[in-house]
Design a protein around this motif. Structure first.
Motif, short mmCIF file in Angstrom:
data_model
loop_
_atom_site.label_atom_id
_atom_site.label_comp_id
_atom_site.label_asym_id
_atom_site.label_seq_id
_atom_site.Cartn_x
_atom_site.Cartn_y
_atom_site.Cartn_z
N LYS A 73 -2.04 8.28 -0.50
CA LYS A 73 -1.79 7.29 0.67
C LYS A 73 -2.96 7.31 1.88
O LYS A 73 -3.22 6.27 1.81
CB LYS A 73 0.33 6.84 1.27
CG LYS A 73 -0.24 6.03 2.32
CD LYS A 73 -0.08 4.98 1.36
CE LYS A 73 0.12 3.53 2.77
NZ LYS A 73 -0.49 3.39 3.87
N GLY B 155 -14.03 -0.41 4.00
CA GLY B 155 -13.75 -1.58 3.60
C GLY B 155 -13.50 -1.94 4.69
O GLY B 155 -15.08 -2.94 4.74
N SER B 156 -13.31 -2.13 5.91
CA SER B 156 -12.78 -3.20 6.43
C SER B 156 -14.72 -2.59 6.96
O SER B 156 -14.72 -3.69 8.43
CB SER B 156 -12.07 -2.65 7.55
OG SER B 156 -12.38 -3.11 9.06
N SER C 198 -5.48 6.13 0.33
CA SER C 198 -6.14 4.14 -0.01
C SER C 198 -6.35 3.91 1.70
O SER C 198 -7.18 3.11 1.66
CB SER C 198 -4.98 3.90 -0.52
OG SER C 198 -4.48 2.84 -0.33
N ASP C 199 -5.45 4.65 2.82
CA ASP C 199 -5.75 4.06 3.82
C ASP C 199 -7.82 4.12 4.46
O ASP C 199 -8.04 3.10 4.65
CB ASP C 199 -5.04 4.56 4.90
CG ASP C 199 -3.32 4.45 4.76
OD1 ASP C 199 -3.49 3.66 3.99
OD2 ASP C 199 -2.75 5.25 5.17
N GLN D 114 -16.96 -4.47 5.94
CA GLN D 114 -17.63 -6.54 5.99
C GLN D 114 -17.83 -6.88 7.28
O GLN D 114 -18.07 -6.92 7.58
CB GLN D 114 -15.30 -6.73 5.63
CG GLN D 114 -15.46 -7.68 5.58
CD GLN D 114 -14.42 -8.34 5.64
OE1 GLN D 114 -13.32 -7.58 6.19
NE2 GLN D 114 -14.65 -9.34 4.73
N ASP E 38 1.06 -1.63 -0.27
CA ASP E 38 0.55 0.14 -0.18
C ASP E 38 0.62 1.45 0.02
O ASP E 38 0.64 2.68 -0.36
CB ASP E 38 -1.03 -0.07 1.34
CG ASP E 38 -1.92 -0.92 1.54
OD1 ASP E 38 -2.16 -1.65 0.16
OD2 ASP E 38 -2.46 -1.05 2.27
N ASN F 65 -10.11 4.23 1.93
CA ASN F 65 -10.94 3.30 1.66
C ASN F 65 -10.42 2.05 2.49
O ASN F 65 -11.51 1.52 1.60
CB ASN F 65 -10.37 3.41 0.55
CG ASN F 65 -10.99 4.57 -0.95
OD1 ASN F 65 -11.23 5.37 -0.15
ND2 ASN F 65 -10.29 4.73 -2.08
N GLN F 66 -9.31 1.63 2.41
CA GLN F 66 -9.05 0.75 3.68
C GLN F 66 -9.65 0.67 4.61
O GLN F 66 -10.56 -0.72 5.36
CB GLN F 66 -8.06 0.55 3.88
CG GLN F 66 -6.89 -0.46 2.74
CD GLN F 66 -5.65 -0.57 3.33
OE1 GLN F 66 -5.52 -0.94 3.71
NE2 GLN F 66 -4.58 -1.23 1.51
N ARG F 67 -10.24 1.47 5.28
CA ARG F 67 -10.75 1.34 6.35
C ARG F 67 -12.37 1.56 6.67
O ARG F 67 -13.23 0.48 6.83
CB ARG F 67 -10.26 2.99 7.53
CG ARG F 67 -10.70 3.19 8.87
CD ARG F 67 -10.94 4.53 9.08
NE ARG F 67 -11.71 5.42 8.74
CZ ARG F 67 -13.25 5.53 9.31
NH1 ARG F 67 -13.42 4.80 9.21
NH2 ARG F 67 -13.72 6.72 8.70
#
Length: 265
Positions: free
Chosen positions: A120, A130-131, A123-124, A134, A72, A126-128
């Motif tokens: 970055k 997404g998590s 991206s972080d 989920q 990442d 989006n990951q948060r």
């Protein structure tokens, strides 16, 4: 926001540190690809800026390995040497975000590095998200499973209640004791076979006004929903008892039971 600078020339690293020292980054340095991998093994890094031509390991080779360690991270090449094919391949593989040339323009280099940190951070985030999504979906699945269990239990109980009601209705229908159910409005709502035999001239009984069918002696029973009287029907004498239906404060009518007096002459 951690920045790793990799170059085999110490003066280049010093110049970059001076240029970026006021940007608020945590700046790490390494004088080659091997040293850069050692830094990455010890520190999480957001943005990597690497020279291309370095002894032992080119910048593209280093950034390919850096991608495996921190996929990442945002990786850039800053070099005066251009091996167009290797850089193109690295960009196509996703190992390099941008290729910047030496000598650099200070303002443009700062802007590119700041843009890399924004990329970055996005991206972080989006990951948060997404998590979290989920996790929310997993919780929703668990709730759905619990709801299925509750509905299955309710369905089972409903089938049991229906079976019990059907059995009760059949039992009442075949009981030898005449039974009449009178609703709060005075209408006959239940009459088993024995009761229909007792008042055969009036069948079907359900739906009729109880006061029109039953003798005058029943009036006190219907008014009070309790008590008992004795009556003669044909050649048989019955003891009739009134039983209130429903909760104490919510009457649902009266049940009349007819017990034949075998001891009556």
């Amino acid at each position: 926001r951690t920045l790793l600078l990799v170059d085999d020339e110490d003066n280049i690293l010093s110049s970059l540190r001076r240029l970026l020292r006021r940007e608020g980054y945590t700046i790490l340095t390494a004088n080659g690809g091997k040293a850069g991998l050692e830094v990455l093994a010890a520190h999480p890094v957001d943005v990597i800026v690497s020279d291309q031509r370095m002894p032992g390991m080119t910048g593209v080779e280093f950034l390919r390995k850096a991608k495996d360690m921190y996929p990442d991270s945002v990786r850039m090449v800053l070099s005066g040497y251009t091996d167009l094919q290797s850089v193109t391949d690295a960009i196509n593989e996703g190992a390099i975000y941008k290729f910047l040339t030496k000598p650099w323009d200070d303002a443009m280099l700062r802007a590119n590095i700041e843009e890399a940190f924004r990329r970055k951070a996005l991206s972080d985030e989006n990951q948060r998200l997404g998590s979290e999504l989920q996790h929310a979906n997993q919780e929703l699945e668990r709730m759905n499973e619990r709801l299925k269990c509750v509905l299955a239990d309710q369905d089972r109980r409903l089938r049991m209640d229906e079976a019990a009601l059907s059995l009760t209705q059949e039992a009442l229908a075949v009981m030898p004791v005449p039974l009449l159910g009178i609703d709060p409005g005075g209408m006959i709502a239940l009459a088993n076979r024995a009761a229909e035999g007792l008042f055969a001239e009036c069948i079907p009984l359900i739906g009729l006004d109880a006061n029109e069918i039953l003798p005058a002696e029943f009036t006190p029973l219907l008014d009070a929903s309790r008590g008992c009287v004795e009556i003669t029907c044909g050649d048989r004498r019955f003891r009739v008892e009134a039983h209130p239906l429903g909760e104490k404060n919510s009457s649902r009518g009266t049940l009349l039971s007819f017990t034949c007096r075998t001891d009556a002459s």
